[in-house]
Design an enzyme around this catalytic site. Structure first.
Site, PDB file in Angstrom:
ATOM      1  N   ALA A 190       0.828  -1.214   0.000  1.00  0.00           N
ATOM      2  CA  ALA A 190       0.000   0.000   0.000  1.00  0.00           C
ATOM      3  C   ALA A 190       0.860   1.261   0.000  1.00  0.00           C
ATOM      4  CB  ALA A 190      -0.934  -0.005   1.217  1.00  0.00           C
ATOM      5  N   HIS A 239      -5.997   4.877  -2.063  1.00  0.00           N
ATOM      6  CA  HIS A 239      -6.572   5.879  -1.170  1.00  0.00           C
ATOM      7  C   HIS A 239      -5.859   7.217  -1.406  1.00  0.00           C
ATOM      8  CE1 HIS A 239      -6.971   8.074   2.641  1.00  0.00           C
ATOM      9  NE2 HIS A 239      -8.133   7.469   2.742  1.00  0.00           N
ATOM     10  N   VAL A 280      -4.275   9.395   0.242  1.00  0.00           N
ATOM     11  CA  VAL A 280      -2.948   9.693   0.808  1.00  0.00           C
ATOM     12  C   VAL A 280      -1.838   8.874   0.140  1.00  0.00           C
ATOM     13  CG1 VAL A 280      -3.846  10.386   3.067  1.00  0.00           C
ATOM     14  CG2 VAL A 280      -3.068   8.028   2.727  1.00  0.00           C
ATOM     15  N   LYS A 281      -2.211   7.865  -0.635  1.00  0.00           N
ATOM     16  CA  LYS A 281      -1.202   6.998  -1.264  1.00  0.00           C
ATOM     17  C   LYS A 281      -0.707   7.614  -2.575  1.00  0.00           C
ATOM     18  CE  LYS A 281      -1.943   4.243   2.189  1.00  0.00           C
ATOM     19  NZ  LYS A 281      -2.939   3.203   2.345  1.00  0.00           N
ATOM     20  N   HIS A 282       0.224   6.931  -3.247  1.00  0.00           N
ATOM     21  CA  HIS A 282       0.869   7.535  -4.426  1.00  0.00           C
ATOM     22  C   HIS A 282      -0.097   7.829  -5.563  1.00  0.00           C
ATOM     23  CE1 HIS A 282       4.287   5.830  -2.310  1.00  0.00           C
ATOM     24  NE2 HIS A 282       5.002   6.723  -2.921  1.00  0.00           N
TER      25      HIS A 282
END
Ligand SMILES: *Cc1c(COP(=O)(O)O)cnc(C)c1O
Length: 380
Positions: A153, A177, A179-181
């Site tokens: 993740a 999500h 906040v992810k890359h």
């Protein structure tokens, strides 16, 4: 308040979404397939199966691995709860081996010691974006006939000895999500080279049904069979198009993250009270998170006071993660946080600082300045 993470969206993303609205497919259409192919190509995997979240992807991997009651999976205590929950969903038991102190990644020796005759899989996490010791874990998995499931993740775009995360484990799980890359709103993906696992993942995503709506339509039949318990874990075309649009900018966004981290690493070098993250040779982190550890013996206060003081400076610090065995659910299940003393001790000193591609150099300087001010004020 400068957040610890946030997405970047631009006009290309907007256009991609408008194209989907005009395409006639809101879900289970061609944008999903395109996103899957783009991820598979990017990470060098034969198959990529999209899911409605990273958590759904982990659950599907646990199901495809055939986990059930009486089975054990060795995993890390220092992760988001979804990692271990995916094992619980299948009625199997997560077993927490501790992390290694330097990297906070799953400790291979402790993992080996935790393997029993009930162990079916290893589930490491690429904490903050640094790949776990995949070579040693692969050897361990092979020698005991275990599946290797990687919670990636944090690590889309990371490499181990030059090989991309997503091509290294039996199944690799990604999250999209915000906040992810890659920010698709919600979303996840499992990559695998194994055709049989890929087929199980596809079936699990759609109620355990043998063939997709499109396959049935093309055969001109209403008939389908439910072969196993499955869920509605499908990703929509809207999410897929946004994800694919974001994926096209992955290299630039990781490059920016690395530049920010380089400034942090240099800026904190002279601060005694701050321990900087370490990356092992041969591993390129994708830098999802930048976590420092406080040297509490150099400070007259605890982590809470430093956290509060940084928030008062408008720095949106956070903590990743509360060790999973600390949560009441896991305590009720009989887990004891003390069984993972390294994770316990390191958790008390962890602070996550802001890191996202849209941060300006001035933002980075603000963080450096605030941390310097706070640890100097509290220094002993
Ligand atoms: C974000 C995350 C997940 C869950 O992903 P979602 O897309 O939010 O469901 C799982 N594991 C780790 C380590 C994560 O950071």
């Amino acid at each position: 308040m400068l957040p610890y993470a946030t997405q970047t969206v631009d006009e290309r993303d907007e256009r991609a979404l408008l194209d989907v609205l005009a395409s006639g497919w809101l879900t289970t259409g061609p944008a999903v397939r395109r996103f899957e192919e783009a991820v598979a190509t990017r990470v060098g995997a034969r198959h990529a199966v999209a899911f409605s979240s990273g958590t759904a992807a982990l659950h599907a991997a646990a199901a495809a691995a055939g986990l059930g009651e009486g089975d054990e999976v060795v995993t890390t205590p220092l992760s988001f709860v979804a990692t271990a929950n995916s094992v619980l969903y299948q009625g199997a038991r997560p077993v927490f081996a501790d992390v290694e102190r330097e990297t906070l990644l799953l400790d291979v020796e402790r993992t080996a010691a935790a393997v029993t005759s009930a162990t079916r899989a290893l589930l490491p996490v690429d904490f903050t974006g640094q790949p776990c010791d995949i070579r040693a874990l692969r050897e361990l998995a092979t020698s005991h006939g275990l599946l290797l499931i990687e919670d990636a993740a944090h690590s889309l775009g990371a490499t181990f000895d030059g090989r991309p995360v997503g091509s290294l484990a039996d199944m690799t799980c990604f999250s999209f999500h915000p906040v992810k890359h890659v920010a698709a709103g919600e979303g996840g993906m499992v990559t695998t080279d194994d055709e049989q696992l890929a087929a199980r993942l596809v079936r699990f995503r759609n109620h355990g049904i043998s063939a997709s709506f499109r396959e049935r339509a093309s055969r001109g039949t209403w008939e389908y069979d439910v072969e196993a318990v499955g869920f509605n874990y499908r990703l929509s075309d809207l999410h897929s198009a946004l994800g694919a649009s974001q994926l096209a900018r992955l290299d630039a966004s990781i490059e920016r993250r690395r530049a920010i981290v380089a400034r942090y690493q240099e800026g904190f070098a002279s601060l005694d009270a701050v321990e900087r993250p370490t990356t092992r040779p041969g591993r390129e982190s994708s830098w999802h998170l930048y976590t420092i550890r406080l040297r509490l013996d150099r400070l007259g206060v605890g982590r809470q006071q430093v956290f509060d003081a940084l928030r008062a400076e408008n720095i949106g610090v956070n903590v990743h993660y509360i060790p999973i065995p600390r949560h009441s659910l896991y305590r009720q299940l009989g887990y004891r946080p003390e069984a993972c003393p390294v994770a316990e001790a390191e958790y008390e000193r962890l602070v996550t600082l802001p890191l996202f591609p849209a941060m300006t150099d001035d933002d980075v300087d603000d963080v450096l300045e605030a941390v310097r001010k706070v640890v100097t004020a509290y220094g002993v």
